[in-house]
Design an enzyme around this catalytic site. Structure first.
Site, short mmCIF file in Angstrom:
data_model
loop_
_atom_site.label_atom_id
_atom_site.label_comp_id
_atom_site.label_asym_id
_atom_site.label_seq_id
_atom_site.Cartn_x
_atom_site.Cartn_y
_atom_site.Cartn_z
N GLU A 94 0.78 -1.23 0.00
CA GLU A 94 0.00 0.00 0.00
C GLU A 94 0.82 1.29 0.00
O GLU A 94 0.36 2.31 -0.50
CB GLU A 94 -0.94 0.01 1.23
CG GLU A 94 -2.01 -1.06 1.22
CD GLU A 94 -3.05 -0.85 0.13
OE1 GLU A 94 -3.29 0.32 -0.25
OE2 GLU A 94 -3.61 -1.84 -0.36
N SER A 364 -50.39 -18.16 -4.09
CA SER A 364 -51.72 -18.16 -3.46
C SER A 364 -51.73 -17.57 -2.06
O SER A 364 -52.80 -17.36 -1.48
CB SER A 364 -52.28 -19.59 -3.42
OG SER A 364 -52.54 -20.05 -4.73
#
Length: 684
Positions: A94, A364
């Site tokens: 990094e 349903s």
């Protein structure tokens, strides 16, 4: 010197003077900015390195159910308590100039800008560890120039007031590693079951690769991509001479022993529920003008630990394979309190909540609300209609729809509403929809707050419009509370870090009657029919397969489509809803798949009510029970063998006996007229 040389020399001197002047101005401006930043930093002082305090969740009985760090777990450790391989891997990946810059790597910034310009888009970042730490502590991940400017200011202040090791330590304790794990110690315990100080080079490189994209590089999500990024990091470390090539090769070939599944098993108490509660709490805190980032909250939730365990056990027992997904939620009709919630089968691999975030076809299971509208339009439990095969036309005759029942068969005689809902006859439902009209059905859905957009088709009577399980179960909970709507909630109270109660749920919500108590009771009684074999006809009542487990009265309705299974129902004191299906909409072709929903529902309801007295559904004063013949709807005598207690409004109680010869012709007349009682068009 001639005249031309003179003027040439003057022009050169002027240019040098202007250049010198602008250089002085530029340097002065730069120094002024630096001085201003320094003065600002001194005035602002050292930025706080404090991280939010843990927020504690309590269940409904006041017992600890988890804390915010069950979702954002963090264990702070000093830098000398972290394996040195972690810092080496992080810096190599990094920010290789971390110990030499003042918070900003200008070479990287220039290189990133050049690449962005060439690509005409943002392709590479240049944030240092200090900048990332500032963002983690104080800012969001919003991509904006304002956020970047604030990030730079915070990074500058961090570099002035704290040394590099303090910044590195802070970063490693705050960065996110996925699955609710914040900081290297929590990540190390979660992924490898060990302390960060004991991490090997191979393990450290893998963990350092995760924060770039926890949803991509976590080995619990995608092991192949996680290992691939680990290999890249080890190569970077070798190329920068942080480790030797031999060390890198050994680390690349090391077999990693992941422990995250063991963590999941030990931390599985209601994670989806706590996610839902935390989101609701954040909304409440925002409304109260408080920042949830303050932390230190004590949130008492509606979680019933017994219900939650019963739900998780029912799910684990009945799911037939590793792909079939599940959603489950239970509620208290008297308060709207959510007592248990399961948003999926594996929280570790998917935090997606299938109860609150997914919308699926209810099938349903939508019919109780269709029939609620029908009752308001004059239907009774003994309204008979012909349910033979029917082709429906709509859209001014341009479209046709031919519904079928699940088994492909049809009744050869008129059928009552009571029987139609028990065996889930689809012809009856679509005829009802065409009779009462779109507006009546839509109005009832709106009143029940069922957030489902109805399509321009008769198929909506069969639940083709999508709805969330939370939304549908809440609507059933309204039926269970006799038509009085209760807003579903997971929060009882919120107390701040100083012990001040800033929110308390009202025990009695403002009464909102969305359907009459008479009609709510009639629909409830009609839904008890799904467990009654007396209604068996060309198909059995839809709950017969679980009737052998039933020990008390239940009102419920199931729903089936090609891709979804739902079942929702209740007793007077508890409502529960279950969904099963596949996340990618895969069709449910297995018989085991289709059985799971009902088995989960009945197993939960029986366990949740174990040891409690059986509760009847009590009829309002205007409702009376009457024994009728199921086939004819006439008052039952000993000559009629299909008898059942049916509840009716007193004015609708039949007058004729089941043996009266005229009752057969009456049924035919009813069928001829009832389907066309209301002369408006379908989508009027």
């Amino acid at each position: 010197m001639n005249r031309a040389d003179y003027w040439r020399k003057r022009r050169v001197n002027k240019r040098w003077k202007r250049t010198l002047m602008w250089s002085v101005v530029g340097i002065s401006a730069f120094l002024t900015v630096l001085l201003s930043l320094r003065i600002y930093a001194q005035i602002a002082g050292a930025p706080s390195l404090a991280v939010p305090k843990a927020t504690v969740f309590l269940d409904a009985d006041g017992h600890r159910a988890g804390d915010k760090f069950s979702m954002e777990r963090r264990y702070w450790v000093n830098l000398d308590e972290i394996s040195p391989f972690v810092a080496q891997a992080l810096i190599a990946t990094e920010d290789k100039n971390f110990y030499s810059h003042n918070g900003f790597d200008y070479t990287r910034i220039a290189g990133a800008l050049l690449k962005d310009v060439k690509a005409m888009r943002k392709v590479e970042g240049a944030s240092t560890i200090t900048q990332q730490y500032a963002r983690n502590l104080y800012l969001s991940h919003e991509k904006s120039w304002l956020r970047k400017a604030n990030e730079a200011l915070y990074a500058y202040r961090l570099e002035i007031f704290y040394d590099k090791d303090k910044i590195l330590e802070g970063y490693l304790n705050t960065v996110y590693f996925g699955h609710g794990m914040y900081g290297i110690e929590a990540a190390s315990r979660f992924y490898f079951g060990k302390s960060a100080k004991d991490l090997t080079l191979s393990e450290a490189a893998l963990l350092v690769g995760i924060p770039k994209g926890p949803g991509i590089y976590s080995p619990a999500v995608n092991k192949e991509k996680s290992i691939g990024r680990q290999q890249l990091i080890l190569s970077l470390m070798s190329n920068q001479n942080v480790i030797s090539e031999e060390q890198a090769e050994r680390a690349k070939n090391e077999t990693l022993d992941f422990k995250y599944e063991e963590w999941e098993n030990s931390k599985s108490l209601a994670p989806y529920f706590l996610d839902t509660a935390w989101q609701e709490a954040k909304d409440i805190l925002t409304e109260k003008g408080r920042r949830f980032e303050e932390g230190g909250w004590v949130i008492k939730t509606t979680l019933n630990t017994y219900h939650q365990k019963a739900a998780e056990e029912a799910v684990e027992k009945s799911l037939p394979n590793d792909e079939l997904e599940v959603g489950f939620v239970s509620m208290d009709p008297s308060t709207g309190y959510i007592t248990a919630l399961v948003g999926g089968r594996h929280y570790l691999t998917s935090t997606f909540n299938r109860v609150t975030q997914a919308k699926r076809q209810p099938g349903s299971a939508i019919k109780p609300f269709l029939y609620s509208a029908a009752l308001e339009k004059g239907y009774t439990p003994l309204t008979f209609m012909d349910t033979s095969p029917t082709i429906f036309t709509y859209d001014d005759g341009r479209s046709k729809y031919e519904p079928k029942n699940v088994n492909g068969e049809f009744a050869d005689h008129p059928m009552s509403l009571a029987q139609a809902i028990a065996i889930s006859d689809n012809i009856y439902a679509v005829k009802t929809f065409e009779t009462i009209g779109y507006k009546a059905f839509s109005n009832v859905l709106d009143r029940f707050n069922i957030q489902s957009k109805l399509q321009n088709s008769p198929a909506v009577a069969l639940g083709t419009s999508e709805v969330s399980l939370m939304n549908l179960t809440s609507a059933y909970n309204t039926l269970a509370s006799k038509g009085v709507q209760k807003k579903p909630t997971t929060i009882i109270s919120i107390t701040d870090a100083n012990g001040k109660v800033i929110y308390k749920a009202e025990k009695k919500q403002k009464r909102k009657q969305v359907i009459s108590s008479d009609d709510a009771f009639l629909i409830t009684q009609l839904m008890t029919g799904m467990f009654d074999p007396v209604f068996n006809d060309y198909a059995p009542a839809t709950g017969i397969s679980i009737r052998n487990k039933q020990t008390r009265p239940y009102a419920a309705k199931s729903g089936t489509t090609l891709t979804d299974q739902m079942m929702v129902g209740f007793t007077p004191s508890l409502t529960a809803g279950v969904w099963n299906g596949y996340d990618k909409g895969k069709q449910m072709t297995s018989a085991e798949d289709s059985r799971a929903t009902k088995q989960i529902w009945i197993d939960f309801m029986e366990k949740a009510h174990e040891g409690l007295p059986s509760e009847p559904f009590l009829a309002p004063d205007n409702i009376e029970g009457v024994i009728v013949d199921v086939k004819t709807g006439g008052l039952a005598t000993s000559s009629c063998d299909q008898q059942r207690l049916v509840y009716m409004k007193k004015k609708d109680i039949p007058k004729k006996l089941c043996t009266d010869p005229s009752i057969v012709s009456d049924l035919t007349k009813k069928d001829e007229t009832s389907w066309h009682l209301f002369p408006f068009s379908l989508f009027e």
